[in-house]
Design a protein around this motif. Sequence first.
Motif, short mmCIF file in Angstrom:
data_model
loop_
_atom_site.label_atom_id
_atom_site.label_comp_id
_atom_site.label_asym_id
_atom_site.label_seq_id
_atom_site.Cartn_x
_atom_site.Cartn_y
_atom_site.Cartn_z
N LYS A 14 -12.39 87.49 -45.19
CA LYS A 14 -13.61 87.84 -45.94
C LYS A 14 -14.86 87.15 -45.39
O LYS A 14 -15.94 87.72 -45.43
CB LYS A 14 -13.43 87.53 -47.42
N GLY A 18 -17.80 89.37 -44.08
CA GLY A 18 -19.12 89.25 -44.70
C GLY A 18 -20.21 89.02 -43.66
O GLY A 18 -21.30 89.60 -43.75
N LEU A 62 -14.24 98.55 -48.17
CA LEU A 62 -14.99 98.19 -49.37
C LEU A 62 -14.42 98.87 -50.61
O LEU A 62 -14.34 98.27 -51.68
CB LEU A 62 -16.47 98.52 -49.19
N SER A 63 -14.02 100.11 -50.47
CA SER A 63 -13.42 100.83 -51.60
C SER A 63 -12.08 100.23 -51.98
O SER A 63 -11.75 100.12 -53.17
CB SER A 63 -13.25 102.31 -51.26
N GLN A 65 -11.20 97.09 -51.61
CA GLN A 65 -11.45 95.80 -52.25
C GLN A 65 -11.87 95.98 -53.70
O GLN A 65 -11.57 95.14 -54.55
CB GLN A 65 -12.54 95.03 -51.50
N CYS A 66 -12.57 97.06 -54.00
CA CYS A 66 -13.04 97.31 -55.36
C CYS A 66 -12.11 98.21 -56.15
O CYS A 66 -12.33 98.43 -57.34
CB CYS A 66 -14.43 97.94 -55.32
N VAL A 70 -16.78 103.30 -53.63
CA VAL A 70 -18.01 102.53 -53.79
C VAL A 70 -19.24 103.25 -53.25
O VAL A 70 -20.36 102.84 -53.51
CB VAL A 70 -17.90 101.14 -53.13
N GLN A 90 -19.82 98.07 -58.85
CA GLN A 90 -18.81 97.15 -58.31
C GLN A 90 -18.94 97.01 -56.79
O GLN A 90 -18.78 95.93 -56.24
CB GLN A 90 -17.41 97.64 -58.69
N GLY A 91 -19.28 98.10 -56.10
CA GLY A 91 -19.47 98.06 -54.66
C GLY A 91 -20.68 97.22 -54.27
O GLY A 91 -20.63 96.45 -53.30
N ASN A 94 -19.78 93.54 -54.80
CA ASN A 94 -18.87 93.10 -53.75
C ASN A 94 -19.64 92.87 -52.44
O ASN A 94 -19.45 91.87 -51.77
CB ASN A 94 -17.76 94.13 -53.55
N ASN A 97 -21.75 89.70 -52.70
CA ASN A 97 -20.88 88.52 -52.61
C ASN A 97 -20.39 88.28 -51.19
O ASN A 97 -20.26 87.13 -50.76
CB ASN A 97 -19.69 88.64 -53.57
N LEU A 98 -20.12 89.34 -50.45
CA LEU A 98 -19.64 89.19 -49.07
C LEU A 98 -20.73 88.66 -48.14
O LEU A 98 -20.46 87.83 -47.27
CB LEU A 98 -19.11 90.53 -48.54
#
Length: 111
Positions: A14, A18, A62-63, A65-66, A70, A90-91, A94, A97-98
């Motif tokens: 991650k 990121g 990404l999808s 992870q959520c 997303v 949510q996307g 995320n 945060n990344l």
Amino acid sequence: MQYKNKKHSIYKDKAIFGAYLAGLWEGDGSVLVKSKEHLKPTINITFHKNQSVFAEKLLQILSDQCEEKVGSIHYHKTRQACYLNIYSKQGLLNFVNLVNGKLRKRFLNSI
């Protein structure tokens, strides 16, 4: 066409993922707000149409992870470009945060 490094994958770590996203966003990305009445923020990263495989892979990761879709990928009709759009709540969280702490100071001053 597969882009895998058997020794290390940027998609699994991650912190590295990121930093990779932050670099893509700084390179040719933007934040769009589509409506003044109802805020609908969208994170947009532009790719050349030959790099659409990367955009699709990023959207898939990404999808995953959520655990939901997303965003989407749009192809421009006249330019040779595709756009990765992240618009679900949510996307967006995320993504933020990344990339948090991985953006360059030059970019932060221009926001």
